[in-house]
Scaffold this motif. Structure first.
Motif, PDB file in Angstrom:
ATOM      1  N   PRO A  28       0.856  -1.184   0.000  1.00 10.19           N
ATOM      2  CA  PRO A  28       0.000   0.000   0.000  1.00 10.19           C
ATOM      3  C   PRO A  28       0.892   1.235   0.000  1.00 10.19           C
ATOM      4  O   PRO A  28       1.882   1.298   0.741  1.00 10.19           O
ATOM      5  N   SER A  29       0.598   2.201  -0.851  1.00 12.97           N
ATOM      6  CA  SER A  29       1.435   3.385  -0.967  1.00 12.97           C
ATOM      7  C   SER A  29       0.546   4.595  -1.163  1.00 12.97           C
ATOM      8  O   SER A  29      -0.105   4.725  -2.217  1.00 12.97           O
ATOM      9  N   GLY A  30       0.429   5.443  -0.139  1.00 16.30           N
ATOM     10  CA  GLY A  30      -0.500   6.562  -0.223  1.00 16.30           C
ATOM     11  C   GLY A  30      -1.904   5.999  -0.373  1.00 16.30           C
ATOM     12  O   GLY A  30      -2.266   5.057   0.322  1.00 16.30           O
ATOM     13  N   ASN A  31      -2.669   6.506  -1.319  1.00 12.88           N
ATOM     14  CA  ASN A  31      -4.018   5.974  -1.531  1.00 12.88           C
ATOM     15  C   ASN A  31      -4.031   4.842  -2.542  1.00 12.88           C
ATOM     16  O   ASN A  31      -5.088   4.309  -2.874  1.00 12.88           O
ATOM     17  N   GLY A  32      -2.834   4.470  -3.025  1.00 16.06           N
ATOM     18  CA  GLY A  32      -2.775   3.443  -4.059  1.00 16.06           C
ATOM     19  C   GLY A  32      -1.974   2.246  -3.599  1.00 16.06           C
ATOM     20  O   GLY A  32      -1.831   2.003  -2.393  1.00 16.06           O
ATOM     21  N   VAL A  33      -1.464   1.490  -4.569  1.00 19.46           N
ATOM     22  CA  VAL A  33      -0.734   0.264  -4.266  1.00 19.46           C
ATOM     23  C   VAL A  33       0.409   0.111  -5.261  1.00 19.46           C
ATOM     24  O   VAL A  33       0.215   0.331  -6.471  1.00 19.46           O
ATOM     25  N   GLU A  34       1.567  -0.265  -4.744  1.00 18.47           N
ATOM     26  CA  GLU A  34       2.692  -0.602  -5.610  1.00 18.47           C
ATOM     27  C   GLU A  34       2.672  -2.117  -5.818  1.00 18.47           C
ATOM     28  O   GLU A  34       2.553  -2.866  -4.855  1.00 18.47           O
ATOM     29  N   VAL A  35       2.777  -2.539  -7.076  1.00 20.84           N
ATOM     30  CA  VAL A  35       2.718  -3.967  -7.400  1.00 20.84           C
ATOM     31  C   VAL A  35       4.035  -4.339  -8.068  1.00 20.84           C
ATOM     32  O   VAL A  35       4.381  -3.781  -9.115  1.00 20.84           O
ATOM     33  N   THR A  36       4.776  -5.251  -7.456  1.00 19.72           N
ATOM     34  CA  THR A  36       6.119  -5.573  -7.968  1.00 19.72           C
ATOM     35  C   THR A  36       6.185  -6.981  -8.535  1.00 19.72           C
ATOM     36  O   THR A  36       5.718  -7.932  -7.904  1.00 19.72           O
ATOM     37  N   THR A  37       6.720  -7.079  -9.750  1.00 19.43           N
ATOM     38  CA  THR A  37       6.970  -8.393 -10.365  1.00 19.43           C
ATOM     39  C   THR A  37       8.489  -8.541 -10.487  1.00 19.43           C
ATOM     40  O   THR A  37       9.248  -7.671 -10.035  1.00 19.43           O
ATOM     41  N   ASP A  38       8.950  -9.613 -11.128  1.00 21.48           N
ATOM     42  CA  ASP A  38      10.398  -9.853 -11.193  1.00 21.48           C
ATOM     43  C   ASP A  38      11.149  -8.688 -11.839  1.00 21.48           C
ATOM     44  O   ASP A  38      12.237  -8.314 -11.408  1.00 21.48           O
ATOM     45  N   HIS A  39      10.543  -8.099 -12.883  1.00 20.58           N
ATOM     46  CA  HIS A  39      11.306  -7.090 -13.643  1.00 20.58           C
ATOM     47  C   HIS A  39      10.681  -5.707 -13.627  1.00 20.58           C
ATOM     48  O   HIS A  39      11.254  -4.746 -14.135  1.00 20.58           O
ATOM     49  N   ARG A  40       9.486  -5.572 -13.045  1.00 22.22           N
ATOM     50  CA  ARG A  40       8.789  -4.275 -13.166  1.00 22.22           C
ATOM     51  C   ARG A  40       8.044  -3.946 -11.870  1.00 22.22           C
ATOM     52  O   ARG A  40       7.693  -4.828 -11.092  1.00 22.22           O
ATOM     53  N   THR A  41       7.827  -2.672 -11.682  1.00 20.78           N
ATOM     54  CA  THR A  41       6.977  -2.231 -10.568  1.00 20.78           C
ATOM     55  C   THR A  41       5.895  -1.334 -11.133  1.00 20.78           C
ATOM     56  O   THR A  41       6.199  -0.403 -11.886  1.00 20.78           O
ATOM     57  N   PHE A  42       4.654  -1.666 -10.816  1.00 20.36           N
ATOM     58  CA  PHE A  42       3.512  -0.908 -11.318  1.00 20.36           C
ATOM     59  C   PHE A  42       2.885  -0.156 -10.145  1.00 20.36           C
ATOM     60  O   PHE A  42       3.049  -0.545  -8.981  1.00 20.36           O
ATOM     61  N   PHE A  43       2.125   0.886 -10.489  1.00 19.13           N
ATOM     62  CA  PHE A  43       1.358   1.583  -9.457  1.00 19.13           C
ATOM     63  C   PHE A  43      -0.105   1.570  -9.881  1.00 19.13           C
ATOM     64  O   PHE A  43      -0.422   1.771 -11.063  1.00 19.13           O
TER      65      PHE A  43
END
Ligand SMILES: Cc1cc2nc3c(=O)[nH]c(=O)nc-3n(C[C@H](O)[C@H](O)[C@H](O)COP(=O)(O)OP(=O)(O)OC[C@H]3O[C@@H](n4cnc5c(N)ncnc54)[C@H](O)[C@@H]3O)c2cc1C
Length: 397
Positions: free
Chosen positions: A186-201
């Motif tokens: 959880p990051s602020g009002n959103g979410v950071e989603v991490t995979t092996d090679h990328r991070t999405f918000f």
């Protein structure tokens, strides 16, 4: 940091693919679906030719949702022009003598009748003679009672998953397969989603990861009590195709010493049978499960069929294993995390495929509106059965 999404759906199985379709329809390319395996894989809970769909529910919470489940599937069929439901009628058979002798405490049919009466669903109550009079395929002991409900039938799970994915893509949704999500935060009002090679918000995340739910929720500091069991179904190459066709033989559930369920010839040129919660004695995880059939259950199914539905049998075509993910009260989990409302969770408790199209719409509601139009209060993630360790498991086996 990669492109931002309004919603990321983690897991593209039965429930996640339905959510992707409903979200894709609303926000197009602003929704991303991430699946750790190839789409259509057989390592989870949703990949097979058939799942039972029924109005017959023994709890009001589910009976209240059941008509909406049919409506949601009909919407998907209309938009895709792909037939997903086959109505065969359905029998719930209460093997009273067997149940009492084994004292298994499995459910009887009174709960179903009460729900039918409460929601005004039509049904027929049958004794053993009436049942075998209409379906001589059954050989009964004589004390059985049964209900027949004409709207029960089959939803083609494998086809439905693929249809939901295709419709989601048609609306612009993006999908990454073979991409395990390693963590969410959880990051602020959103979410950071991490995979092996990328991070999405993402502004919102939907966790539809079934057996791997706790692995995904770890990053949000949440763990729910879940039991994962390895279930199995067997296909029989019966020579009696006419007798066991979808026009002549209903889906059935048998409540006796064990809870069995079965299907007419569908998907394969074969009948199919399984046992509800048959894998309970030896829980697994999404990663420790095997694909090896349990010979004890294979023999148990065969002995039951030889006694009760002999024509259903034939040479075994194959036995397929699959996962249930079950909370202590065996009820769905559907709702947002109280401390992180931007994250919503769906767990099907081993009986959700019939509701998958509707659950997709419920997950849309939770992600877009923070609440649902449908009555899902009973499935909150912070309910006592999930938060009070003193509360015992209440599995119906
Ligand atoms: C043998 C059997 C018979 C059943 N019969 C019926 C029936 O007759 N009627 C009925 O209504 N229901 C039935 N069910 C239950 C029903 O099939 C399930 O409740 C439903 O399929 C659950 O769907 P799901 O999307 O939650 O799970 P899944 O299809 O397992 O989807 C979860 C997905 O999340 C992915 N995932 C997990 N972790 C990650 C990660 N970290 N990163 C990316 N992706 C991830 C997984 O790979 C998987 O694809 C049955 C289940 C079984 C096993």
């Amino acid at each position: 940091m990669e492109k931002n999404y309004e919603v990321i759906v983690i897991g593209c199985g039965g429930l996640g693919s339905a959510a992707l379709y409903r979200l894709g329809k609303e926000i197009g390319a602003s929704v991303l679906g991430i699946e750790q395996f190839k789409l259509g894989h057989s390592r989870g809970a949703s990949q097979d030719h058939s799942r039972i769909i029924r109005l017959a529910q023994h709890q009001s919470e589910y009976a209240a949702l059941a008509p909406h489940a049919y409506a949601a599937w009909n919407e998907v069929e209309r938009e895709s022009d792909v037939k997903l439901l086959t109505k065969t009628g359905g029998l719930v058979i209460d093997a009273v003598a067997e149940r009492d002798a084994a004292n298994t405490g499995t459910r009887n049919i009174d709960g179903y009748v009460a729900a039918f009466e409460e929601f005004g669903f039509d049904y027929e109550l049958l004794d053993a003679d009436e049942l075998t009079g209409r379906w001589p395929q059954f050989h009964l002991e004589g004390s059985e009672r049964a209900i027949f409900q004409k709207d029960s039938g089959i939803v083609d799970a494998g086809k439905a998953n693929a249809t939901h994915i295709a419709l989601a893509r048609a609306h612009g949704a993006e999908i990454l397969e073979e991409t395990p999500v390693r963590s969410i935060r959880p990051s602020g009002n959103g979410v950071e989603v991490t995979t092996d090679h990328r991070t999405f918000f993402a502004d919102r995340v939907v966790v539809a990861s079934d057996a791997w739910t706790n692995d995904v929720l770890e990053g949000a500091g949440v763990r729910v009590p879940l039991t994962v069991t390895q279930e199995q179904v067997t296909y029989y190459a019966t020579p009696n195709l006419h007798e066991f066709s979808t026009n002549r033989f209903p889906v059935f559930m048998w409540h006796g010493e064990h809870n069995f369920y079965g299907f007419p010839v569908y998907g394969e040129v074969a009948t199919k049978m399984g046992q509800h919660m048959g894998g309970l004695p030896s829980p697994v995880t999404g990663d420790t499960r095997t694909f090896d059939p349990d010979p004890v259950r294979q023999l148990r199914y065969r002995e039951f069929l030889e006694r009760r539905i002999p024509g259903f049998l034939g040479p075994e075509m194959y036995t397929k294993t699959c996962l249930y993910t079950v909370p202590p009260d065996q009820n769905f989990i559907l709702g947002a995390l109280p401390d992180h409302p931007q994250i919503s969770v769906a767990v099907g408790a081993g009986h959700a495929y019939k509701f998958a199209a509707l659950i997709g719409d419920i997950l849309r509601d939770l992600a877009m509106d923070g609440e649902s139009r449908y009555p899902i209060e009973a499935f909150r993630i912070d309910r006592p059965a999930l938060t009070d360790p003193a509360l015992a498991q209440t599995f119906h086996v």
